[in-house]
Design a protein around this motif. Structure first.
Motif: not given
Length: 48
Positions: A4, A36, A40
């Protein structure tokens, strides 16, 4: 590795230089979906 935090770093740097996910993907030779996933934190593979 904290996926993260890594993803947040990628997103911050990408935005700081004014790139879209698609543009960054083009420079790196990957898909925008890959970028992406990196941002994420879901791109890593769990190995058990």
């Amino acid at each position: 590795m904290d996926y993260n935090k890594t993803g947040q770093l990628i997103a911050r740097r990408r935005k700081a230089v004014g790139l879209t996910q698609k543009e960054l993907a083009g420079y790196l030779g990957v898909t925008n979906k890959a970028v992406s996933k990196w941002e994420t934190g879901v791109s890593h593979t769990k190995r058990y």
